[in-house]
Enzyme design. Structure first.
Site, mmCIF file in Angstrom:
data_model
loop_
_atom_site.group_PDB
_atom_site.id
_atom_site.type_symbol
_atom_site.label_atom_id
_atom_site.label_comp_id
_atom_site.label_asym_id
_atom_site.label_seq_id
_atom_site.Cartn_x
_atom_site.Cartn_y
_atom_site.Cartn_z
ATOM 1 N N ASP A 11 -91.660 11.642 2.609
ATOM 2 C CA ASP A 11 -90.817 10.507 2.989
ATOM 3 C C ASP A 11 -91.121 10.180 4.441
ATOM 4 O O ASP A 11 -90.976 11.042 5.316
ATOM 5 C CB ASP A 11 -89.334 10.857 2.851
ATOM 6 C CG ASP A 11 -88.912 11.044 1.397
ATOM 7 O OD1 ASP A 11 -89.606 10.516 0.507
ATOM 8 O OD2 ASP A 11 -87.891 11.709 1.153
ATOM 9 N N ASP A 130 -84.389 6.006 -9.607
ATOM 10 C CA ASP A 130 -83.411 6.924 -9.014
ATOM 11 C C ASP A 130 -82.177 6.898 -9.904
ATOM 12 O O ASP A 130 -81.542 5.848 -10.051
ATOM 13 C CB ASP A 130 -83.045 6.488 -7.591
ATOM 14 C CG ASP A 130 -84.242 6.532 -6.647
ATOM 15 O OD1 ASP A 130 -85.152 7.343 -6.899
ATOM 16 O OD2 ASP A 130 -84.256 5.762 -5.671
#
Length: 253
Positions: A11, A130
């Site tokens: 990330d 997600d």
């Protein structure tokens, strides 16, 4: 049986790798180019970069990171985070990415999946989902896990495949960053219904967790972040463990 893949996830925020819990409480984990090179040497099968700042300015930074990484690393690179158009995809693919991952934009404009697959080939298009457990199922969330989309995760995965997705990157928001194992009920529910690979994400804390996602969860690949970033395990150690449990893995670059 195809080799099972082990994929570190990086990330990236303002040009640095970070990691949080359930998408918040971010802490610094290092330089993306250095980490990518290390994971390549350790035997990673692919790398996923997610630009979690995803402003226009930062997307330029991300393209520069991808360009630098692609000179050091010779395994597939998948890049996502805030991609909203064919032009965004093109920028990152030209910078050296092999695949692009789309999430919120695919929910608001499902046809983006088809347009991307048509232009670049479906092998380039990864749809990231997600999902958060709600009642007896899972709801899709967008905008870094903050906004409920009003979509059932299983139904959305099936639709994404039909529209041209080449892979699904499936993250359990409930499990993300907690190092207590993947949501293998979710992984199995989606993997068993699709003909494209599913990458399980969210919750890796030990080699056994990765094994369970590939075995019980029926995933084709596992994504992990903090167990690698903070040196708890090397990729080679994890792959040796998976091999010892009878799973097919590639053991050297």
């Amino acid at each position: 049986m195809l080799n099972k893949r082990v994929i570190p996830c990086l990330d990236v925020n303002n040009g640095r790798v970070v990691k949080g819990t359930s998408f918040v409480n971010l802490r610094d984990a290092g330089n993306p180019v250095e980490l990518a090179a290390r994971y390549y040497r350790e035997g990673a099968d692919e790398l996923v970069f997610l630009d979690i700042s995803a402003t226009t300015e930062e997307r330029k930074t991300m393209a520069e990171v991808v360009e630098q990484v692609s000179k050091e690393v010779f395994i597939p690179l998948c890049v996502g985070g805030g991609l909203r158009s064919i032009a965004d995809m093109n920028t990152l693919l030209r910078a050296g990415a092999d695949k692009v991952s789309i999430n919120s934009a695919a929910v608001s404009d499902p046809d983006l999946i088809s347009r991307g697959a048509e232009k670049f080939g479906r092998q380039c298009i990864v749809v990231a989902i997600d999902a958060k457990r709600e009642g007896s199922g899972w709801q899709v969330y967008t905008h870094s896990g903050k906004k409920p989309a009003g979509l059932d995760a299983v139904e959305w995965a099936i639709k994404a495949e039909a529209l041209g997705a080449g892979e699904i990157l499936l993250t359990s928001i409930d499990a993300d960053g907690k190092n207590t194992g993947y949501d293998n009920e979710l992984n199995r529910e989606i993997s068993s219904r699709l003909n494209i690979p599913v990458i399980a994400s969210g919750g890796a804390g030990s080699p056994e967790d990765l094994y369970n996602a590939l075995d019980k969860g029926q995933a084709d690949a596992v994504l992990a972040a903090s167990i690698f970033h903070y040196g708890r395990y090397t990729i080679a150690e994890v792959k040796q463990y998976l091999k010892s449990k009878g799973l097919p893995v590639r053991l050297e670059n």
